[in-house]
Design a protein around this motif. Structure first.
Motif, mmCIF file in Angstrom:
data_model
loop_
_atom_site.group_PDB
_atom_site.id
_atom_site.type_symbol
_atom_site.label_atom_id
_atom_site.label_comp_id
_atom_site.label_asym_id
_atom_site.label_seq_id
_atom_site.Cartn_x
_atom_site.Cartn_y
_atom_site.Cartn_z
ATOM 1 N N MET A 1 0.838 -1.167 0.000
ATOM 2 C CA MET A 1 0.000 0.000 0.000
ATOM 3 C C MET A 1 0.893 1.243 0.000
ATOM 4 N N SER A 2 0.548 2.220 -0.803
ATOM 5 C CA SER A 2 1.336 3.450 -0.864
ATOM 6 C C SER A 2 0.974 4.359 0.307
ATOM 7 N N ALA A 3 1.828 5.333 0.558
ATOM 8 C CA ALA A 3 1.566 6.291 1.639
ATOM 9 C C ALA A 3 0.255 7.027 1.388
ATOM 10 N N TRP A 4 0.013 7.337 0.137
ATOM 11 C CA TRP A 4 -1.230 8.035 -0.233
ATOM 12 C C TRP A 4 -2.450 7.188 0.114
ATOM 13 N N GLU A 5 -2.410 5.921 -0.204
ATOM 14 C CA GLU A 5 -3.540 5.037 0.100
ATOM 15 C C GLU A 5 -3.755 4.895 1.607
ATOM 16 N N GLY A 6 -2.690 4.953 2.357
ATOM 17 C CA GLY A 6 -2.810 4.881 3.811
ATOM 18 C C GLY A 6 -3.470 6.112 4.412
ATOM 19 N N LEU A 7 -3.315 7.253 3.749
ATOM 20 C CA LEU A 7 -3.906 8.491 4.247
ATOM 21 C C LEU A 7 -5.329 8.730 3.762
ATOM 22 N N LEU A 8 -5.758 8.012 2.749
ATOM 23 C CA LEU A 8 -7.092 8.250 2.191
ATOM 24 C C LEU A 8 -8.223 8.144 3.209
ATOM 25 N N PRO A 9 -8.235 7.165 4.118
ATOM 26 C CA PRO A 9 -9.325 7.141 5.101
ATOM 27 C C PRO A 9 -9.357 8.404 5.969
ATOM 28 N N LEU A 10 -8.203 8.905 6.339
ATOM 29 C CA LEU A 10 -8.139 10.122 7.140
ATOM 30 C C LEU A 10 -8.627 11.326 6.325
ATOM 31 N N ARG B 1 -1.826 6.583 12.167
ATOM 32 C CA ARG B 1 -0.909 6.859 11.056
ATOM 33 C C ARG B 1 0.346 7.604 11.519
ATOM 34 N N ASP B 2 0.471 7.807 12.826
ATOM 35 C CA ASP B 2 1.640 8.446 13.425
ATOM 36 C C ASP B 2 1.988 9.761 12.724
ATOM 37 N N LEU B 3 0.989 10.629 12.596
ATOM 38 C CA LEU B 3 1.210 11.913 11.939
ATOM 39 C C LEU B 3 2.075 12.825 12.798
ATOM 40 N N LEU B 4 2.939 13.573 12.162
ATOM 41 C CA LEU B 4 3.843 14.488 12.851
ATOM 42 C C LEU B 4 3.075 15.516 13.674
#
Length: 69
Positions: free
Chosen positions: A1-10, A60-63
């Motif tokens: 899974m790409s980083a973009w796909e991981g962020l899509l739910p958020l 997603r451990d966002l900064l």
């Protein structure tokens, strides 16, 4: 899974549930700003929606969630 796909739910949750308030909620949760309060006409999000946003961001451990801590 790409980083973009991981962020899509958020991103989807933010767009559909919180709108502009999402950024303030996450900035406050990360200790960057003191309050997530918004001006009229934007009402506060429900506690359930706020909790959902924070859970998605934390998973997603966002900064933004750890910037000031």
């Amino acid at each position: 899974m790409s980083a973009w796909e991981g962020l899509l739910p958020l991103i989807h949750f933010e767009n559909r549930q919180c709108g502009l308030r999402a950024q303030k909620i996450l900035l406050a949760e990360g200790g960057i700003i003191a309050s997530d309060r918004t001006r009229a006409p934007l009402a506060p999000v429900s506690p359930r929606t706020r909790r959902g946003l924070i859970e998605l961001a934390a998973a997603r451990d966002l900064l933004v969630m750890r910037w000031a801590r």
